[in-house]
Write an enzyme that holds these catalytic residues in place. Structure first.
Site, mmCIF file in Angstrom:
data_model
loop_
_atom_site.group_PDB
_atom_site.id
_atom_site.type_symbol
_atom_site.label_atom_id
_atom_site.label_comp_id
_atom_site.label_asym_id
_atom_site.label_seq_id
_atom_site.Cartn_x
_atom_site.Cartn_y
_atom_site.Cartn_z
ATOM 1 N N GLU A 69 -11.054 -19.210 23.397
ATOM 2 C CA GLU A 69 -10.425 -18.513 24.513
ATOM 3 C C GLU A 69 -11.336 -18.449 25.733
ATOM 4 O O GLU A 69 -10.861 -18.491 26.878
ATOM 5 C CB GLU A 69 -10.013 -17.108 24.070
ATOM 6 N N LEU A 346 -8.191 -31.464 24.273
ATOM 7 C CA LEU A 346 -8.189 -31.715 25.712
ATOM 8 C C LEU A 346 -9.525 -32.224 26.228
ATOM 9 O O LEU A 346 -9.568 -33.035 27.164
ATOM 10 C CB LEU A 346 -7.799 -30.441 26.460
#
Length: 434
Positions: A69, A346
């Site tokens: 996060e 990613l």
């Protein structure tokens, strides 16, 4: 925030359960501390005692539970620092690895403490010290007392980069009544996808307050010099060697990663595996298992970089994964051969590194499908297929080049969530001032 009688009863039951379970928090900290000593430190923060550590006013507070996060929040925090240079910025985490990453990324530019447990007295002590003008929760962390207390104090609360998998939705359904009370306190939900938005509405988010913004991780900013650093590293350990990386792996996958590398070594004796276990408590056991298998091993903390004879390099540090992705020819992204749900694909995509993942990618369904369908990623069914996919890509530089180019193209097409999220934060803050 006005609660009905039924909601107040639910809140009371929730508080009773938390108080009965409170002694378990001490056991949990000690148990985790036996494996990761940082859990034995800074206990006062976890119980909301912040005197001498925090005293803010009109701050922007961003909560990012752990490393993943924090990485997702990085472009958002950077953007907030730029847009609001005179406003205090607080970033909270729950894990020591997340804390370490916050300090490495922003140092003294942000305030940082652990978020306390969700008991009302602890939440109130925390908010008395943080005094936020805006609360931003990264991804999906739902805490009933925290959310309701923010609403009672008139603190607008945003959930950004919010996601909810089908598996997580099933987990929330038995406590949907409690989740609904918490979600009523949320001013705005910035969801990663339409599917996430629909699932969040099912657990109580107001559809009128949900905006699909995309994934903040798509707006990944690559550090300056990352490609040049990767080239220097590769020259040091052998520029022509085939290199693959196993990133964010979990215990059930470790034997399959080891078998895949042994299979590759039988064909390419000069092959190098960069291995980054997901959790710090697995660093030592992974290195030991490699030595027991007769492989030549080095570790990031002790030897810094691989040598020309190194067969496996264990990345036993936090926050350096992107740099090692850049130095690899192929990436296997873990948590996907076991039912963890996969991890971030990613970073290799943004670097033009083709990825291989297993069948369990429900944490990153949309981007995995986009990259797979766009030709930038291979998805396999098991460890045997993973080993074959890695071997095949190592042997085919032209295919790797095409896949890397496709991955970069998809990343560019997916970008834009950062600007949309920052604009929404501006609107929520302006609404509070108004």
């Amino acid at each position: 925030m006005q609660l009905t009688l039924g909601q107040r009863v639910l809140m009371g039951l929730y508080a009773l359960v938390l108080r009965l379970a409170f002694p378990i928090t001490l056991y949990h900290l000690i148990w985790r501390g036996m494996r990761q000593r940082e859990y034995l430190q800074r206990w006062t923060e976890r119980y909301g005692w912040l005197e001498g550590k925090l005293d803010l006013h009109d701050s922007i507070w961003v909560h990012a539970v752990s490393v993943g996060e924090v990485i997702a929040a990085r472009p958002l925090v950077d953007g907030l620092l730029q847009r609001y240079p005179g406003r205090p910025l607080l970033v909270t985490t729950i894990t020591p690895t997340g804390s370490e990453r916050v300090r490495a990324l922003w140092g003294d530019r942000v305030k940082h403490v652990y978020l306390p447990y969700d008991l009302r007295s602890m939440v109130r002590r925390f908010l008395d010290r943080a005094r936020p003008a805006l609360a931003i929760i990264v991804e999906t962390e739902i805490w009933l007392n925290l959310y309701v207390e923010c609403a009672r104090r008139g603190v607008p609360l945003m959930m950004v980069n919010a996601r909810l998998s089908e598996r997580s939705l099933r987990g929330y359904l038995p406590v949907r009544a409690l989740a609904r009370v918490a979600m009523q306190a949320v001013s705005l939900v910035a969801a990663q996808s339409r599917a996430d938005a629909e699932r969040l509405a099912q657990i109580g988010a107001n559809p009128a307050r949900i905006v699909v913004t995309g994934n903040l991780k798509y707006d990944l900013h690559l550090p300056e010099g990352v490609a040049e650093q990767a080239l220097l590293w590769r020259r040091g350990w052998g520029e022509s060697r085939p290199v693959w990386i196993a990133a964010s792996t979990h215990g059930p996958e470790e034997a399959q990663v080891l078998a895949a590398h042994q299979r590759l070594l039988a064909e390419r004796p000069d092959a190098l595996l960069l291995w980054a276990p997901r959790h710090p408590e697995r660093f030592g056991p992974v290195a030991e298992s490699l030595r027991e298998a007769g492989l030549k091993v080095r570790c990031r903390r002790s030897q810094r970089l691989p040598g020309v004879a190194t067969q496996v390099f264990v990345i036993d540090t936090i926050g350096e994964l992107l740099w090692f992705f850049a130095a690899a020819d192929v990436a296997f992204v873990g948590g996907s051969l076991c039912r963890v749900g996969g991890h971030n694909v990613l970073e290799p995509a943004s670097l033009g590194v083709p990825s291989v993942v297993g069948p369990h990618t429900f944490n990153f369904t949309e981007v995995t499908n986009r990259l797979r369908d766009g030709g930038g990623l291979l998805q396999v069914s098991d460890g045997e297929q993973m080993a074959e996919a890695v071997r095949g890509l190592i042997a085919d530089p032209e295919r790797r080049r095409r896949m890397g180019q496709s991955a970069r193209t998809e990343m560019r097409a997916l970008a834009g969530a950062l600007g949309r999220t920052l604009d929404l934060a501006d609107q929520v803050l302006a609404g509070r001032r108004g």
